[in-house]
Enzyme design. Structure first.
Site, short mmCIF file in Angstrom:
data_model
loop_
_atom_site.label_atom_id
_atom_site.label_comp_id
_atom_site.label_asym_id
_atom_site.label_seq_id
_atom_site.Cartn_x
_atom_site.Cartn_y
_atom_site.Cartn_z
N HIS A 154 -25.76 109.53 -58.48
CA HIS A 154 -27.18 109.29 -58.18
C HIS A 154 -27.55 109.80 -56.80
O HIS A 154 -28.66 110.29 -56.58
CB HIS A 154 -27.50 107.79 -58.24
CG HIS A 154 -27.80 107.27 -59.60
ND1 HIS A 154 -28.87 107.70 -60.35
CD2 HIS A 154 -27.17 106.33 -60.35
CE1 HIS A 154 -28.89 107.05 -61.51
NE2 HIS A 154 -27.86 106.22 -61.54
N LEU A 173 -29.40 101.73 -65.41
CA LEU A 173 -30.64 100.97 -65.25
C LEU A 173 -31.85 101.89 -65.18
O LEU A 173 -32.96 101.47 -65.49
CB LEU A 173 -30.56 100.10 -64.00
CG LEU A 173 -29.47 99.02 -64.02
CD1 LEU A 173 -29.40 98.29 -62.67
CD2 LEU A 173 -29.69 98.03 -65.15
#
Length: 167
Positions: free
Chosen positions: A135, A90
């Protein structure tokens, strides 16, 4: 609940290590709800707190509807096997990469009640867990992608493959 803005590649927060969470707070509960709503609205299968600008070790993963994993301070304790496949993010809109990840992982974390949990993932769930935990350490899949394609290039390749199969 509210939709959060998803940070995109180039935003320096995506390259920073997130901090451990010490306790559940009303703010953290709101963040979790917002992250789940944001992930679902963006048709994602996972979202890490740094992707919405919060440097906390928190991920949400939902590879199949109704199988939501909220993981606080997640850590991969076992990994085995190997799978290579397409992966998107995303925070990297319009791109898809070919990435090799473990076929199977075991993750230890805390749940929303700050209780220890263990999640065992195979295939897509293993891929998503590795991707989201990366992440938290400031890494994007683009760093390990063997190939990187625009969505248009990928679509054209898939159409070619389908045409070849029909022949």
């Amino acid at each position: 609940m509210a939709l959060r803005t998803i940070r995109e590649i180039g935003d320096p927060i995506l390259n920073q290590r997130a901090k451990e969470i010490q306790s559940m707070t009303p703010h953290l509960k709101t963040l979790i709800a917002d992250m789940v709503e944001t992930m679902r609205a963006a048709n994602g299968v996972g979202l890490a707190a740094p992707q919405v600008g919060i440097l906390k070790r928190l991920v949400v993963v939902e590879c199949e509807e109704g199988e939501l994993h909220v993981l606080i301070n997640p850590e991969i304790t076992e990994r085995d096997g190997e799978q290579t496949g397409y992966e998107g993010c995303l925070s990297v809109p319009g791109k898809t990469g070919i990435v090799t990840r473990p076929m199977h992982v075991i993750v230890k974390a805390l749940n929303e009640e700050m209780q220890p949990v263990t999640v065992e993932g195979e295939e897509l769930l293993a891929r998503a867990l590795c991707h989201e935990i990366d992440h938290l350490d400031g890494h994007l899949y683009t760093e390990v992608a063997e190939e990187l394609y625009t969505n248009e290039e990928l679509e054209a390749m898939q159409e070619e493959e389908a045409a070849e199969e029909r022949e």
